[in-house]
Motif scaffolding. Structure first.
Motif, PDB file in Angstrom:
ATOM      1  N   ILE A 215       0.928  -1.363   0.101  1.00 40.19           N
ATOM      2  CA  ILE A 215       0.009  -0.066   0.001  1.00 40.19           C
ATOM      3  C   ILE A 215       0.811   1.233   0.004  1.00 40.19           C
ATOM      4  CG2 ILE A 215      -1.975   1.237   1.030  1.00 40.19           C
ATOM      5  CD1 ILE A 215      -2.642  -1.506  -0.004  1.00 40.19           C
ATOM      6  N   VAL A 216       0.660   2.146  -0.924  1.00 35.31           N
ATOM      7  CA  VAL A 216       1.342   3.505  -1.100  1.00 35.31           C
ATOM      8  C   VAL A 216       1.112   4.322   0.102  1.00 35.31           C
ATOM      9  CG1 VAL A 216       1.485   3.305  -3.490  1.00 35.31           C
ATOM     10  CG2 VAL A 216      -0.360   4.338  -2.395  1.00 35.31           C
ATOM     11  N   HIS A 217       2.178   5.080   0.503  1.00 38.19           N
ATOM     12  CA  HIS A 217       1.753   6.162   1.468  1.00 38.19           C
ATOM     13  C   HIS A 217       1.001   7.205   1.301  1.00 38.19           C
ATOM     14  CE1 HIS A 217       4.396   4.150   4.466  1.00 38.19           C
ATOM     15  NE2 HIS A 217       5.170   3.622   3.475  1.00 38.19           N
ATOM     16  N   TYR A 218       0.289   7.867   2.012  1.00 39.32           N
ATOM     17  CA  TYR A 218      -0.372   9.060   1.657  1.00 39.32           C
ATOM     18  C   TYR A 218       0.464  10.260   1.386  1.00 39.32           C
ATOM     19  CZ  TYR A 218      -3.958  12.781   1.990  1.00 39.32           C
ATOM     20  OH  TYR A 218      -4.575  14.037   1.766  1.00 39.32           O
ATOM     21  N   SER A 219       0.081  10.939   0.083  1.00 38.36           N
ATOM     22  CA  SER A 219       0.469  12.129  -0.561  1.00 38.36           C
ATOM     23  C   SER A 219      -0.599  12.764  -1.178  1.00 38.36           C
ATOM     24  CB  SER A 219       1.685  11.860  -1.010  1.00 38.36           C
ATOM     25  OG  SER A 219       1.346  11.314  -2.314  1.00 38.36           O
ATOM     26  N   GLU A 222      -0.941  11.210  -4.568  1.00 33.29           N
ATOM     27  CA  GLU A 222      -1.529   9.779  -4.365  1.00 33.29           C
ATOM     28  C   GLU A 222      -3.112   9.863  -4.092  1.00 33.29           C
ATOM     29  OE1 GLU A 222      -0.326   6.875  -5.158  1.00 33.29           O
ATOM     30  OE2 GLU A 222       1.521   7.631  -5.482  1.00 33.29           O
ATOM     31  N   CYS A 223      -3.338  11.084  -3.218  1.00 33.59           N
ATOM     32  CA  CYS A 223      -4.814  11.027  -2.906  1.00 33.59           C
ATOM     33  C   CYS A 223      -5.627  11.385  -4.207  1.00 33.59           C
ATOM     34  CB  CYS A 223      -4.723  12.092  -1.579  1.00 33.59           C
ATOM     35  SG  CYS A 223      -6.464  12.475  -1.252  1.00 33.59           S
ATOM     36  N   VAL A 242      -6.852   0.436  -0.492  1.00 38.37           N
ATOM     37  CA  VAL A 242      -6.072   1.675  -0.206  1.00 38.37           C
ATOM     38  C   VAL A 242      -6.575   2.706   0.857  1.00 38.37           C
ATOM     39  CG1 VAL A 242      -4.581   3.233  -1.165  1.00 38.37           C
ATOM     40  CG2 VAL A 242      -4.593   1.237  -2.409  1.00 38.37           C
ATOM     41  N   THR A 245      -6.771   1.211   4.130  1.00 36.13           N
ATOM     42  CA  THR A 245      -5.562   1.226   4.794  1.00 36.13           C
ATOM     43  C   THR A 245      -5.040   2.525   5.439  1.00 36.13           C
ATOM     44  OG1 THR A 245      -5.111  -0.423   3.334  1.00 36.13           O
ATOM     45  CG2 THR A 245      -3.156   0.384   4.419  1.00 36.13           C
ATOM     46  N   TRP A 246      -5.390   3.830   4.592  1.00 36.03           N
ATOM     47  CA  TRP A 246      -5.099   5.007   4.836  1.00 36.03           C
ATOM     48  C   TRP A 246      -5.947   5.374   6.326  1.00 36.03           C
ATOM     49  CZ3 TRP A 246      -4.643   7.876  -0.332  1.00 36.03           C
ATOM     50  CH2 TRP A 246      -3.566   7.737  -1.213  1.00 36.03           C
ATOM     51  N   ARG A 249      -4.633   3.593   9.226  1.00 36.41           N
ATOM     52  CA  ARG A 249      -2.812   4.302   9.711  1.00 36.41           C
ATOM     53  C   ARG A 249      -3.559   5.380  10.368  1.00 36.41           C
ATOM     54  NH1 ARG A 249       0.655   3.344   4.214  1.00 36.41           N
ATOM     55  NH2 ARG A 249       0.549   0.857   4.529  1.00 36.41           N
ATOM     56  N   GLU A 251      -4.184   8.642   8.832  1.00 36.53           N
ATOM     57  CA  GLU A 251      -3.777   9.452   7.718  1.00 36.53           C
ATOM     58  C   GLU A 251      -4.631  10.863   7.944  1.00 36.53           C
ATOM     59  OE1 GLU A 251      -0.884   9.626   6.680  1.00 36.53           O
ATOM     60  OE2 GLU A 251      -0.246   7.472   6.645  1.00 36.53           O
TER      61      GLU A 251
END
Length: 600
Positions: A215-219, A222-223, A242, A245-246, A249, A251
């Motif tokens: 899973i990519v990290h939030y940015s 990406e959002c 995704v 997951t955010w 986490r 975010e």
């Protein structure tokens, strides 16, 4: 080491029996024309040097063919074979990875050089540990050389040509257990175990299913991409994973809460699509049920025809022409066809009973929305019509069968009593079934009329609801327009009221402050107006002394205290400010008459 051997043929004979080319201590072959395929002894098969017994994997000697041992002549000693009639010398169990042998029965005058001369022909020797007594331990470089050394067990050794007891002995060669051999064997076993574990791990990694993508990290980037993916039906499942997951986490914060809200809203918009897909699948399932029911009804009709054929064949005018075996087969086939027909008929009736129960459950529930009720009413009406048609067809079929049975009963009076009883029973069963079908048909007709009346009522209610919704929308629009007009009027009244208050205040100040006479022909001017004009051209303000110096040019009787009192009485027109720091602190007056008009 370079002395010639006394009898090289004996050593060549022994080595030929082992299947190896004989080599003397000098390293040169004793027989240049040695052929391993030719045996020196009759009846003995030559041995291949690549046999497992002579290679890395030792193999036991064959018990069928006896090995004949002969005299072996060395440079400094002679080896005499044991009696062939004696049993072979006993040996202990071979330790794992054994490379060391125990050699007992050595002559007292034996040296390490003699031991190297005798056992060096078997293979490379890494160490010799000789005891003060008549034994030693020999460690070879390879495991297969131990088997060659055991071949010398039982030989009698004699040093040179001496007959002294100290120069003779009887060799006993056996396996020896050494820590070095055990350690090397354990190391090999551990290495093989590591290789096996590595091989199994590689096989498990190869057969293991691929792990899910990370899973990519939030940015922000990406959002934005995730928001577009959520709106796409094909990428919705991956995008929702995704997003979940955010959220887990943590975010979400105050800055990006709007972005997460929009993505959650987009996820919620897919509910309608999923509900539509579900209704489509349900519709397809209903259509499949209808097809199955129609096919089952057709199959049942064909079974009825087959049963009718058997019944026609069972009548006397056709039954008498068949043989006994044929009649038996026809009777058996007719029973099987009737059982299958009854089974299919019960299955069809069970399906219809389930549909009736579902319809009764729907009646007990609350009335759904207008659109759903209309669709369900139409579908139920169609289903009732189809059932009515099928029941009517079955009723006609039963009537025809009853008429045929009556006709056959009237024509065939002299039939047997058993046949009459069976026909009468069938007739009663058919009459009962006919009565039940008629009652069910009447009941279905009444239900159909009720459904049609409910459908008409629902359509009327739908029209009324539509008209009420339209009226409510119009009234809401009128209320919004009236509210907007009222807000605009109140705002305009407030602005006019503020302007009138400003004008009244300025008029009152002009009336209270009468201008002095500056001369016979001078114009009438208010001191407040002169001060306003003066301060307007000084945007950074002026002190009270500067203002008084300007006014004293027009009238010398003006006092600074009077001017300051005048400015203090008009706070909406003049404002006092403090400038400077410490000793340079100074009071200045500014003109602020136009600020109130700009704000209004």
């Amino acid at each position: 080491m370079t002395m010639p051997m006394s009898d090289p043929n004996a050593w060549a004979t022994a080595m030929n029996n082992l299947g190896m080319p004989p080599i003397p201590m000098t390293g040169q072959p004793l027989m240049p024309d040695f052929d391993p395929n030719l045996g020196m002894m009759a009846g003995i098969t030559p041995m291949n040097p690549m046999m497992p017994g002579l290679s890395m994997v030792p193999a036991p000697l064959s018990q069928e063919l006896p090995v004949i041992k002969e005299i072996i002549h060395c440079k400094s000693c002679t080896l005499f074979p044991p009696n062939p009639n004696l049993p072979p010398p006993a040996t202990r169990e071979r330790p794992p990875g054994c490379k060391t042998v125990f050699v007992g029965g050595l002559p007292e005058n034996a040296t390490e050089q003699l031991i190297m001369e005798v056992f060096g022909q078997c293979g490379d020797i890494t160490a010799i540990r000789k005891s003060k007594k008549n034994f030693c331990h020999i460690r070879f470089a390879e495991e297969f050389t131990v088997d060659k050394a055991l071949f010398l067990s039982g030989y009698r050794i004699r040093l040179g040509s001496s007959t002294d007891k100290k120069d003779t002995g009887r060799l006993h060669v056996d396996f020896a257990q050494a820590r070095d051999d055990l350690y090397e064997w354990e190391c090999r076993q551990r290495m093989m175990a590591r290789e096996e574990r590595h091989r199994r791990k590689m096989e498990e990694d190869r057969l293991r299913p691929p792990s899910p993508p990370p899973i990519v990290h939030y940015s922000e980037h990406e959002c934005s991409q995730l928001g577009d993916k959520i709106k796409d039906d094909g990428k919705f499942a991956e995008a929702v994973r995704v997003l979940l997951t955010w959220l887990e986490r943590g975010e979400v914060n105050r800055r990006n809460a709007n972005n997460f809200y929009s993505m959650i809203q987009s996820s919620n918009s897919h509910i309608r699509r999923l509900m539509g897909e579900k209704s489509q699948h349900e519709k397809e399932m209903e259509e499949a049920k209808e097809k199955f029911k129609t096919a089952l009804a057709g199959i049942l009709a064909q079974f009825e025809q087959i049963v009718s054929v058997f019944q026609a064949a069972s009548k006397q005018k056709a039954w008498d022409h068949f043989s006994k075996a044929q009649r038996k087969n026809l009777d058996m086939w007719r029973k099987q066809a009737e059982e299958i027909r009854n089974m299919h008929n019960e299955q069809l009736m069970g399906i219809r009973r389930e549909e009736e129960m579902e319809m009764s459950d729907d009646d007990m529930e609350d009335a759904p929305d207008s659109k759903d009720s209309e669709d369900s009413g139409v579908l139920q009406a169609e289903a009732l019509k189809e059932e009515n048609d099928s029941l009517r067809c079955q009723l006609d079929a039963y009537r025809n069968e009853v008429e045929l049975l009556k006709q056959e009963q009237g024509k065939n009076q002299p039939m047997r009593s058993e046949e009459d009883s069976t026909h009468s029973q069938q007739l009663s069963f058919l009459q009962q079934a006919l009565q039940g079908m008629q009652k069910q048909l009447l009941k279905m007709r009444e239900e159909l009329k009720q459904r049609e009346a409910e459908l008409e009522n629902s359509l009327e209610d739908k029209q009324q609801l539509k008209s009420q919704v339209q009226n409510l929308k119009e009234s809401l629009q009128n209320l919004q327009n009236a509210h907007n007009m009222q807000v605009r009027r109140s705002h305009s009244r407030l602005v006019l009221h503020r302007i009138l208050e400003e004008l009244e205040e300025r008029a009152l100040s002009n009336i209270l402050l009468q201008p002095p006479r500056l001369g016979a022909n001078a114009a009438v001017c208010s001191p407040a107006g002169i001060i306003s004009t003066f301060l307007h051209v000084h945007p950074f303000g002026a002190s009270i002394e500067y203002i008084c110096s300007y006014l004293q040019r027009l009238d010398t009787k003006i006092n600074p205290s009077e001017v300051e009192a005048l400015l203090s009485r008009l706070p909406c027109t003049f404002r006092q400010e403090l400038t400077g720091v410490g000793a340079s602190l100074e009071k200045r007056w500014n003109f602020c008459g136009f600020q109130g008009i700009k704000s209004t």
